[in-house]
Design a protein around this motif. Sequence first.
Motif: not given
Ligand code: FES
Lengths: 166, 732
Positions: A97-102, A133-135, A137, B345
């Motif tokens: 989703q947002c990708g930040y954790c990926q 993963c805050r989103c 996924c 995050l």
């Molecule tokens: S994709 Fe948003 S924190 Fe994992």
Amino acid sequence: MSYRLHVNGQVHTVDVPGDMPLLWVLRDSLGLVGTKFGCGQALCGACTVHVDGVAQRSCQLPVSGVGEGKITTIEHVGTTPIGARLQAAWLEIDVMQCGYCQAGQVMNAASLLATTPKPTRDDIRSAMAGNICRCACYNRIEEAIRMAAGLDPADDAQDEEKAHAV
Amino acid sequence: MRSDRRMFLKASLLAGGGLALEAFVGAPARAAVAARPAALTAFVSIAPDGQVTIVGKNPEIGQGVKTSLPMIVADELDCDWAQVRIVQADADLARYGVQVSGGSMSTPTNWLPMRQTGAAARAMLLQAAAARWSVPATELATSKGRITHAASGRSCGYGEVASAAARLTPPAPDSLRLKQPAEFTIIGRPIAGIDGPRVLRGEPLFGIDTRLPGMLYAVYEVAPAHGGRLVKADIEAAKAAPGVRHVLPITGDGNADSGLADGIAIVATHWWLANQARAKLAAQWDLSAAKGHSTERYRARAQELLAAGDGQELRREGDPDAALAAAAKRVSARYGYPFLAHGTLEPQNCTAHFKDGRIEIWAPSQTPARGRELVQKMLKLPALDDVIVHVTRAGGGFGRRLLNDYMLQAAAISHALPGTPVQLIWSREDDIRRDYYRPAGWHGFEAGLDAAGRLTAFTDHFVTFGDGARVTRAGTLTLTMPPADLIPHLRFTQSQMPTVLTTGWLRAPGSNALCFASQSFLDEVAHAAGKDLPTLMRELVAEPRVIAPFGGRGVPFDTVRAKGVIDKVLQSSAWAERAHGSRGRSGEAARAKGFAFYFCHHGYFAEVVDASVAGSEVTVHKVWVAGDVGSQIINPFGAENQVRGAIIDGLAQALMGQSIEVVDGVVQQSNFHDFRLARMPITPDIEIAWVKSDHPPTGLGEPALPPVIPALTNAIFAATGQRIRSLPVRLA
Ligand code: FES
Ligand code: FES
């Protein structure tokens, strides 16, 4: 203090205090921003890198403790067969989703598959429990790891999610 | 959703050749809109080599809008998705109009203009090809970015006629024939997020990844308690710390809610060094404003207010007192829920560069244009154009980045250091302690059932926060909350108390809390009437009708769509077979299903949770979701991601102990160990069913979240007999 670091197949010399976590050396000294800051307390896994192939939380790893360890970051993990398979699986089922954790998720998963090439559902869930993963996924992260491991993505899961239209 | 503002198109020749087509909304000729500049809602260009560029207008926060909105344009254009490149737009209210990613509004407001823009570009390309081949445009067909004339066997790529098309007058948007759903080639197909490959290569995309030559890193130390003011600061020791370049005490504007908070900026060569130097600050803060502001006290005060009477009346229908007095059965209960943090995050961050009287900003904001105005005002810059805001990808939003406090802080720091780019990053502790929290709230419900077990009366005394004149942000009661408008006798009343905490919108604002309280209470009512909640809800929406929103503002409620999703989830979850679950014998886990329904952000959702309880441990096995967001799921990949994310988010609110606690204005939580987020092991299987209805598609960032919480608490009741009347879930 001056430190020689082996990062992604290259040698870098940085001049920073020895207690600076590797995360900030990567991001602020070397400009390798793929490794992410999420919590700074080893609670989220966003900063995961490999040192000699093993996943480590770079926010808790002082640069003085890296020594001759070979560091791999998300920028380079695609050059390894496991990393490339994970990236392909991630894209195939659109994990993020947002990708930040990926970046952290992929690095952690790569470390798991290096030691456990055919992980069970429980193996995956316990190995990945430290990566937030805050989103959320999570369903697809799990599925993508199974795909990258050459396992049937749906096999181990109870009923795989199906979307059906009326 | 429907706009009476007219759209018009403007074509021009691209530099280097090709067609540029811009779509504006807002007819300058009309008086009502003349005050507002026409806003560019879509921008598409086709280069001579066939490359299609579409501007992604709204901020990408993980909801997939950077992919889904261009998909709409590309489909009507009938090009090949592989030819499409997407460019993120800067914040520019005058040019783009509203660029907000919030309220699940990106899809409903852009669906039609995006389609018309794509269709107009296609029509112009056809016209250009028709002229070149001297054939009627009606004999031409398109597919995947190519135009063909079957009769003569001729064909060409879009790029070959793009420059010629640029000289034509764009067609009137209303005259365009849009595709029938069966003709869609891109809409409705699962398409992976456009930035995925770059994210996975670790390329700089997020706000926090911004790198500028000579850039320094900053932290911004604020008062330990909310509402605190800086009295004086001894900064010498911090200044001498390794790597530190500047230490700047900054006096804010005293408006902690939407302005600049007092603080001390530490600017260093590395962010970690700036953060380390905070320990060396000796600052004196005036914390008197926060004295007595503790969540303990708030809870006690709420109970006093509930006991004291009804509060101020917000809405009344029929005669609820008489109906309750005449009721065959009355049910009453109190519910409550805590303050919540967002925990995106990617921590709040912003990069700013003030130079020669202008400031350039890189920000992961959900409301970049709003931030731009605030910065101009704060720095007293002569023109809005003196502020440039680049919109970066955001590592999560959830409503947190609808407010731009961190942008003001970065701008203030940079303004004090002209010529030096500065990146402000909040630590996770800063983020948890200085959020715009989902406000806590309490409800005193009462319901009356007639002799036939029908719900006839419903009252809710809602306790929220406010200063008497104004309710705190995101702390208002939704006056259409079911069973409003579905029963004859209703009263909503409200009491408030002040708070020093800043509050704000959290994914599905209002609904995320109101749905828990009201659908859990209605489950109690249903049990008192000897039925289950889905049966009660089906009775309430039995009559097919469209209910106009109370007070004329908002969205109508369609009982047919409500019933559609309720029936669908009952079927997919096989509700009838195991509605009441199995109470476990001693030592065994008790397992049951729970149900809830809600309507918010244009979306109708009914959900069923299958959970088991062993001691104080709750395990969610599976969640069934039925959702109606209109006729079309634009991108099933993104759509399902949004629903799953919302479901797990809701479960985490209930099951991970999430609660922001405050003592004298000091937030007690600080990081992910005491404000816990969902992790993979708690993730259930999630089965999603779309109920398609003949309505324009609406957004998915929010409406799937609310029902899952009461569906869970109702399942816990079914399994154990324990009613969960306050969040987070704590089992005896
Ligand atoms: S994709 Fe948003 S924190 Fe994992
Ligand atoms: S930033 Fe290192 S674990 Fe969160």
